[in-house]
Design a protein around this motif. Structure first.
Motif, PDB file in Angstrom:
ATOM      1  N   HIS A  39       0.809  -1.214   0.000  1.00  0.00           N
ATOM      2  CA  HIS A  39       0.000   0.000   0.000  1.00  0.00           C
ATOM      3  C   HIS A  39       0.847   1.271   0.000  1.00  0.00           C
ATOM      4  O   HIS A  39       0.529   2.233  -0.712  1.00  0.00           O
ATOM      5  N   GLY A  40       1.917   1.296   0.765  1.00  0.00           N
ATOM      6  CA  GLY A  40       2.785   2.463   0.793  1.00  0.00           C
ATOM      7  C   GLY A  40       3.449   2.714  -0.552  1.00  0.00           C
ATOM      8  O   GLY A  40       3.612   3.865  -0.980  1.00  0.00           O
ATOM      9  N   THR A  41       3.812   1.639  -1.254  1.00  0.00           N
ATOM     10  CA  THR A  41       4.406   1.793  -2.580  1.00  0.00           C
ATOM     11  C   THR A  41       3.373   2.298  -3.582  1.00  0.00           C
ATOM     12  O   THR A  41       3.684   3.108  -4.457  1.00  0.00           O
ATOM     13  N   VAL A  42       2.121   1.841  -3.443  1.00  0.00           N
ATOM     14  CA  VAL A  42       1.045   2.324  -4.316  1.00  0.00           C
ATOM     15  C   VAL A  42       0.825   3.818  -4.095  1.00  0.00           C
ATOM     16  O   VAL A  42       0.529   4.566  -5.040  1.00  0.00           O
ATOM     17  N   PHE A  43       0.978   4.277  -2.860  1.00  0.00           N
ATOM     18  CA  PHE A  43       0.938   5.707  -2.533  1.00  0.00           C
ATOM     19  C   PHE A  43       1.931   6.473  -3.395  1.00  0.00           C
ATOM     20  O   PHE A  43       1.605   7.513  -3.994  1.00  0.00           O
ATOM     21  N   MET A  44       3.153   5.955  -3.477  1.00  0.00           N
ATOM     22  CA  MET A  44       4.199   6.593  -4.277  1.00  0.00           C
ATOM     23  C   MET A  44       3.908   6.487  -5.772  1.00  0.00           C
ATOM     24  O   MET A  44       4.057   7.459  -6.525  1.00  0.00           O
ATOM     25  N   VAL A  45       3.461   5.316  -6.214  1.00  0.00           N
ATOM     26  CA  VAL A  45       3.166   5.105  -7.640  1.00  0.00           C
ATOM     27  C   VAL A  45       2.056   6.047  -8.104  1.00  0.00           C
ATOM     28  O   VAL A  45       2.141   6.660  -9.170  1.00  0.00           O
ATOM     29  N   GLY A  46       0.994   6.176  -7.296  1.00  0.00           N
ATOM     30  CA  GLY A  46      -0.114   7.056  -7.651  1.00  0.00           C
ATOM     31  C   GLY A  46       0.323   8.509  -7.777  1.00  0.00           C
ATOM     32  O   GLY A  46      -0.085   9.219  -8.708  1.00  0.00           O
ATOM     33  N   ALA A  47       1.166   8.955  -6.848  1.00  0.00           N
ATOM     34  CA  ALA A  47       1.671  10.329  -6.920  1.00  0.00           C
ATOM     35  C   ALA A  47       2.509  10.535  -8.174  1.00  0.00           C
ATOM     36  O   ALA A  47       2.433  11.586  -8.832  1.00  0.00           O
ATOM     37  N   TYR A  48       3.301   9.530  -8.554  1.00  0.00           N
ATOM     38  CA  TYR A  48       4.120   9.632  -9.760  1.00  0.00           C
ATOM     39  C   TYR A  48       3.261   9.603 -11.022  1.00  0.00           C
ATOM     40  O   TYR A  48       3.567  10.276 -12.017  1.00  0.00           O
ATOM     41  N   THR A 107       8.153  -4.461  -3.725  1.00  0.00           N
ATOM     42  CA  THR A 107       9.522  -4.361  -4.224  1.00  0.00           C
ATOM     43  C   THR A 107       9.552  -4.196  -5.736  1.00  0.00           C
ATOM     44  O   THR A 107      10.296  -3.356  -6.275  1.00  0.00           O
ATOM     45  N   VAL A 108       8.720  -4.976  -6.433  1.00  0.00           N
ATOM     46  CA  VAL A 108       8.679  -4.886  -7.899  1.00  0.00           C
ATOM     47  C   VAL A 108       8.214  -3.504  -8.351  1.00  0.00           C
ATOM     48  O   VAL A 108       8.823  -2.884  -9.240  1.00  0.00           O
ATOM     49  N   LEU A 109       7.133  -3.000  -7.753  1.00  0.00           N
ATOM     50  CA  LEU A 109       6.627  -1.679  -8.128  1.00  0.00           C
ATOM     51  C   LEU A 109       7.654  -0.586  -7.865  1.00  0.00           C
ATOM     52  O   LEU A 109       7.833   0.333  -8.680  1.00  0.00           O
ATOM     53  N   GLN A 110       8.344  -0.685  -6.738  1.00  0.00           N
ATOM     54  CA  GLN A 110       9.333   0.342  -6.402  1.00  0.00           C
ATOM     55  C   GLN A 110      10.498   0.321  -7.389  1.00  0.00           C
ATOM     56  O   GLN A 110      10.982   1.379  -7.821  1.00  0.00           O
ATOM     57  N   MET A 113       9.401   1.875 -10.736  1.00  0.00           N
ATOM     58  CA  MET A 113       9.383   3.335 -10.680  1.00  0.00           C
ATOM     59  C   MET A 113      10.788   3.907 -10.639  1.00  0.00           C
ATOM     60  O   MET A 113      11.046   4.985 -11.197  1.00  0.00           O
ATOM     61  N   PHE A 114      11.713   3.185 -10.020  1.00  0.00           N
ATOM     62  CA  PHE A 114      13.112   3.626 -10.010  1.00  0.00           C
ATOM     63  C   PHE A 114      13.674   3.640 -11.431  1.00  0.00           C
ATOM     64  O   PHE A 114      14.377   4.586 -11.830  1.00  0.00           O
ATOM     65  N   LEU A 115      13.361   2.594 -12.223  1.00  0.00           N
ATOM     66  CA  LEU A 115      13.842   2.526 -13.598  1.00  0.00           C
ATOM     67  C   LEU A 115      13.215   3.621 -14.460  1.00  0.00           C
ATOM     68  O   LEU A 115      13.865   4.195 -15.345  1.00  0.00           O
ATOM     69  N   LEU A 116      11.930   3.927 -14.203  1.00  0.00           N
ATOM     70  CA  LEU A 116      11.225   4.925 -15.005  1.00  0.00           C
ATOM     71  C   LEU A 116      11.598   6.365 -14.636  1.00  0.00           C
ATOM     72  O   LEU A 116      11.798   7.209 -15.512  1.00  0.00           O
ATOM     73  N   MET A 117      11.687   6.633 -13.333  1.00  0.00           N
ATOM     74  CA  MET A 117      11.794   8.013 -12.865  1.00  0.00           C
ATOM     75  C   MET A 117      13.128   8.348 -12.204  1.00  0.00           C
ATOM     76  O   MET A 117      13.405   9.521 -11.956  1.00  0.00           O
ATOM     77  N   GLY A 118      13.940   7.358 -11.905  1.00  0.00           N
ATOM     78  CA  GLY A 118      15.203   7.626 -11.230  1.00  0.00           C
ATOM     79  C   GLY A 118      14.995   7.892  -9.744  1.00  0.00           C
ATOM     80  O   GLY A 118      13.875   7.826  -9.220  1.00  0.00           O
ATOM     81  N   SER A 119      16.088   8.194  -9.056  1.00  0.00           N
ATOM     82  CA  SER A 119      16.030   8.392  -7.610  1.00  0.00           C
ATOM     83  C   SER A 119      16.070   9.855  -7.182  1.00  0.00           C
ATOM     84  O   SER A 119      15.910  10.158  -5.999  1.00  0.00           O
ATOM     85  N   GLY A 216       7.586  18.145  -3.373  1.00  0.00           N
ATOM     86  CA  GLY A 216       8.584  17.302  -4.010  1.00  0.00           C
ATOM     87  C   GLY A 216       8.186  15.849  -3.986  1.00  0.00           C
ATOM     88  O   GLY A 216       7.289  15.432  -3.238  1.00  0.00           O
ATOM     89  N   ILE A 217       8.843  15.038  -4.834  1.00  0.00           N
ATOM     90  CA  ILE A 217       8.554  13.610  -4.889  1.00  0.00           C
ATOM     91  C   ILE A 217       9.821  12.842  -5.237  1.00  0.00           C
ATOM     92  O   ILE A 217      10.662  13.310  -6.020  1.00  0.00           O
ATOM     93  N   ASP A 218       9.987  11.674  -4.638  1.00  0.00           N
ATOM     94  CA  ASP A 218      11.014  10.717  -5.019  1.00  0.00           C
ATOM     95  C   ASP A 218      10.485   9.320  -4.698  1.00  0.00           C
ATOM     96  O   ASP A 218       9.397   9.180  -4.137  1.00  0.00           O
ATOM     97  N   ILE A 219      11.218   8.292  -5.046  1.00  0.00           N
ATOM     98  CA  ILE A 219      10.684   6.933  -4.913  1.00  0.00           C
ATOM     99  C   ILE A 219      10.592   6.457  -3.465  1.00  0.00           C
ATOM    100  O   ILE A 219      10.022   5.394  -3.200  1.00  0.00           O
ATOM    101  N   SER A 220      11.109   7.232  -2.516  1.00  0.00           N
ATOM    102  CA  SER A 220      11.060   6.817  -1.114  1.00  0.00           C
ATOM    103  C   SER A 220       9.883   7.430  -0.351  1.00  0.00           C
ATOM    104  O   SER A 220       9.717   7.158   0.842  1.00  0.00           O
ATOM    105  N   VAL A 221       9.050   8.246  -1.014  1.00  0.00           N
ATOM    106  CA  VAL A 221       8.015   8.976  -0.282  1.00  0.00           C
ATOM    107  C   VAL A 221       6.988   8.041   0.368  1.00  0.00           C
ATOM    108  O   VAL A 221       6.359   8.400   1.366  1.00  0.00           O
ATOM    109  N   GLY A 222       6.816   6.856  -0.191  1.00  0.00           N
ATOM    110  CA  GLY A 222       5.814   5.951   0.368  1.00  0.00           C
ATOM    111  C   GLY A 222       6.278   5.175   1.580  1.00  0.00           C
ATOM    112  O   GLY A 222       5.443   4.613   2.318  1.00  0.00           O
ATOM    113  N   ASN A 223       7.589   5.133   1.830  1.00  0.00           N
ATOM    114  CA  ASN A 223       8.105   4.293   2.912  1.00  0.00           C
ATOM    115  C   ASN A 223       7.654   4.777   4.285  1.00  0.00           C
ATOM    116  O   ASN A 223       7.088   4.018   5.082  1.00  0.00           O
TER     117      ASN A 223
END
Length: 295
Positions: A39-48, A107-110, A113-119, A216-223
């Protein structure tokens, strides 16, 4: 007094973000008795997703982008439930198998998103002027007003949906006894898919508003959000939607008041200290309900 009220406003805005995420946790647990660790990763994916829509199609009105992002994120929730949780459920696997599987989904979703958007941290787009309003001596910015207003509307809608609509009653029936609900002609798989769709859409909305608030946004925002929202869910009584929302505001006010009057270094400590104290007194959470065990 002015400083205290300023902190109250900040606590309301932060609690609103926590509440939307915590309700998603609570909905899935209420229906499946399964902690959705994706769920926390989906939070980040949705924002992205909202970030990508707005960046690629700036001419689209903001509310259309909102709806598109929530719809796409909701579909992602349905897809990963169908591909991972449903086969395990159909095979009669115990709940912890689904829990481990959802950690893998996270882990897969994160990584995707790392490959698509970077860190790197990116500036998050706003759809409004960042105005500041004064009520007496209290300053409230537009972001806080929108976050609180949207959360209030969503919570009222969920109350109506769960208690007054046929789909909402189906969700409550499946949560109480999925086998009996299926015998009564309800599509349990559809209800579970709908639950994941709503929970994921709420996580998306929460992610958008949180990133707008912090600009701001990065791939760790959902953690961090995942930990805080899960804490709020446990505090309020896991499986109880309104308990999750109230628990979210308790956590947010504890953090904000500690940061404002003591030190920001202890804001996380205060939130978890309250959780521990309440669970020592009431282990099932503040608003848990006693249910009969099915044998």
């Amino acid at each position: 007094m002015v400083y205290f009220m300023q902190l109250v406003v900040s606590g309301l805005a932060l609690g609103a973000v926590y509440a939307l995420t915590a309700i998603g946790y609570s909905m899935v647990y209420g229906v499946l008795e399964l902690i959705n660790f994706a769920h926390g990763t989906v939070f980040m994916v949705g924002a992205y997703i909202y970030f990508m829509i707005v960046t690629a199609f700036p001419q689209i009105p903001w509310f259309i982008s909102f709806i598109l992002a929530m719809a796409v994120t909701g579909l992602i929730g349905v897809i990963y439930e169908r591909l991972t949780v449903k086969p395990l459920r159909s095979a009669g696997m115990p709940p912890f198998a689904g829990l481990i599987c959802l950690i893998g989904v996270s882990t897969v979703l994160q990584q995707l998103m790392f490959l698509l958007m970077g860190s790197a941290t990116k500036q998050y787009p706003l759809f409004f002027e960042s105005k500041v309003f004064r009520i007496g001596s209290i300053n409230i910015n537009m972001t806080q007003i929108i976050i609180i207003a949207i959360t209030a509307v969503i919570l009222c809608f969920l109350l109506f949906f769960v208690n007054k609509t046929k789909l909402g009653m189906s969700m409550r029936a499946v949560a109480q006894d999925s086998n009996a609900a299926e015998l009564m002609g309800m599509s349990v798989n559809f209800v579970i898919g709908l639950t994941f769709f709503i929970g994921s859409a709420l996580a998306c909305l929460s992610g958008i508003m949180s990133c707008m608030n912090f600009r701001g946004i990065d791939i760790s925002v959902g953690n961090t959000m995942a930990i805080k929202a899960f804490t709020a869910t446990v505090l309020g009584g896991i499986g109880n939607l309104w308990g999750a929302a109230i628990g979210a505001f308790i956590i947010s006010f504890a953090e904000v008041m500690t940061a404002g009057y003591v030190t920001s270094n202890l804001r996380d400590f205060s939130a978890f200290a309250i959780l521990i104290i309440i669970l020592l007194i009431k282990p099932d959470g503040l608003f848990s309900k006693k249910v009969q065990k099915k044998v």
